[in-house]
Design a protein around this motif. Sequence first.
Motif, short mmCIF file in Angstrom:
data_model
loop_
_atom_site.label_atom_id
_atom_site.label_comp_id
_atom_site.label_asym_id
_atom_site.label_seq_id
_atom_site.Cartn_x
_atom_site.Cartn_y
_atom_site.Cartn_z
N UNK A 2 4.90 -15.00 2.16
CA UNK A 2 5.36 -16.39 2.24
C UNK A 2 5.99 -16.87 0.94
N UNK A 3 5.60 -16.29 -0.20
CA UNK A 3 6.11 -16.75 -1.49
C UNK A 3 7.56 -16.33 -1.67
N UNK A 4 8.47 -17.28 -1.90
CA UNK A 4 9.89 -16.91 -2.06
C UNK A 4 10.18 -16.22 -3.38
N UNK A 5 9.22 -16.24 -4.31
CA UNK A 5 9.42 -15.61 -5.62
C UNK A 5 8.68 -14.28 -5.75
N UNK A 6 7.89 -13.90 -4.77
CA UNK A 6 7.14 -12.66 -4.86
C UNK A 6 6.07 -12.70 -5.93
N UNK A 7 5.46 -13.87 -6.14
CA UNK A 7 4.49 -14.04 -7.22
C UNK A 7 3.10 -13.59 -6.83
N UNK A 8 2.57 -14.14 -5.75
CA UNK A 8 1.17 -13.93 -5.40
C UNK A 8 0.96 -12.49 -4.92
N UNK A 9 -0.22 -11.95 -5.21
CA UNK A 9 -0.45 -10.52 -4.95
C UNK A 9 -1.92 -10.31 -4.63
N UNK A 10 -2.19 -9.22 -3.89
CA UNK A 10 -3.56 -8.84 -3.58
C UNK A 10 -4.03 -7.76 -4.55
N UNK A 11 -5.27 -7.88 -4.98
CA UNK A 11 -5.83 -6.93 -5.94
C UNK A 11 -6.37 -5.71 -5.21
N UNK A 12 -5.99 -4.54 -5.69
CA UNK A 12 -6.48 -3.30 -5.09
C UNK A 12 -7.99 -3.19 -5.25
N UNK A 13 -8.65 -2.72 -4.19
CA UNK A 13 -10.08 -2.59 -4.23
C UNK A 13 -10.82 -3.89 -4.03
N UNK A 14 -10.06 -4.97 -3.95
CA UNK A 14 -10.65 -6.30 -3.78
C UNK A 14 -10.11 -6.93 -2.50
N UNK A 15 -8.76 -6.89 -2.36
CA UNK A 15 -8.12 -7.41 -1.16
C UNK A 15 -7.78 -8.88 -1.22
N UNK A 22 -6.49 -12.06 3.99
CA UNK A 22 -5.58 -11.88 5.14
C UNK A 22 -4.18 -11.48 4.69
N UNK A 23 -3.75 -11.92 3.50
CA UNK A 23 -2.46 -11.53 2.97
C UNK A 23 -1.28 -12.34 3.47
N UNK A 24 -1.51 -13.40 4.25
CA UNK A 24 -0.39 -14.19 4.77
C UNK A 24 0.44 -14.80 3.64
N UNK A 25 -0.22 -15.14 2.54
CA UNK A 25 0.48 -15.81 1.44
C UNK A 25 1.46 -14.89 0.73
#
Length: 303
Positions: free
Chosen positions: A167-180, A161-164
């Motif tokens: 939400x991260x104040x540090x810009x850490x978490x990310x979605x993997x291309x081709x995976x989502x 869904x990508x909500x996280x």
Amino acid sequence: MPDANSLYGPLDPAPDAGWSDAPPRMGFFTDTSVCIGCKACEVACKEWNGVPASGFDLLGMSYDNTGALTANSWRHVAFVEQARPAGHRTSAGPQFLGMPGAAPPGRATGAAGRTDFRWLMMSDVCKHCTHAACLDVCPTGSLFRTEFGTVVVQEDICNGCGYCIPACPYGVIDQRRGDGRAWKCTLCYDRVGAGKTPACAQACPTESIQYGPLDELRERAAARVAALHERGVPEARLYGHDPTDGVGGDGAFFLLLDEPEVYGLPPDPVVTTRDLPRMWKRAGLAALAMAAAAVAAFVGGHS
């Protein structure tokens, strides 16, 4: 929605998440003053966790070839090239301004030579916040708090869904291309659960990355800052160690040699879900007011 009291302020995260008889909270202390930029942590992280290969392209940004924390880079060694006026001095005399570097033939390098330039190096990682907004907004329970106080993504539950991400104040978490799906550092939850040291800390040759009980790491970090100040490095400071800051303190914190912004870190991070209770309250009041106005208009139109 999370309980309002768990969205900000001092907190012991594992018991708050429902873990009874939780072990001591574990974390990372990264001392950037002894980081040599070898990237052993990046390699060890990828090898142990099976993270896909990436970061093999030169970015034109010094020797930084990963650029940032991403779904395929759970550790990121930042190289900050920083100019200083020639002859820059501290109260203790001439200051060593970084690792020895390349120089024209016949010109000395290192502490005894060039003094107008330095590299600041830092191995960045997920902060495993006390108040983790990514966890607060996850609708599937994919993100969860471990008994060690860390935050882990269960990739088999993540729905992409990508909500996280915002939400991260540090810009850490990310979605993997081709995976989502979302991916980030797990603080080697499998290794920690087996009583082992996380791969990155195990591989670090200078002990820049230190792993252990968070309370002990904070004491060790304070002593290290005091020692650097005594040696004439007044700019040494801790980042993310304070339980009263905007995220309740980080499970992975740092000793820096300049302002956080120089390393690409936010100067005053705040958990992005902190104001959710107030926002929902105001939205509810607004909805009630609109409903009351509609009822009044309807009754008034038929009177």
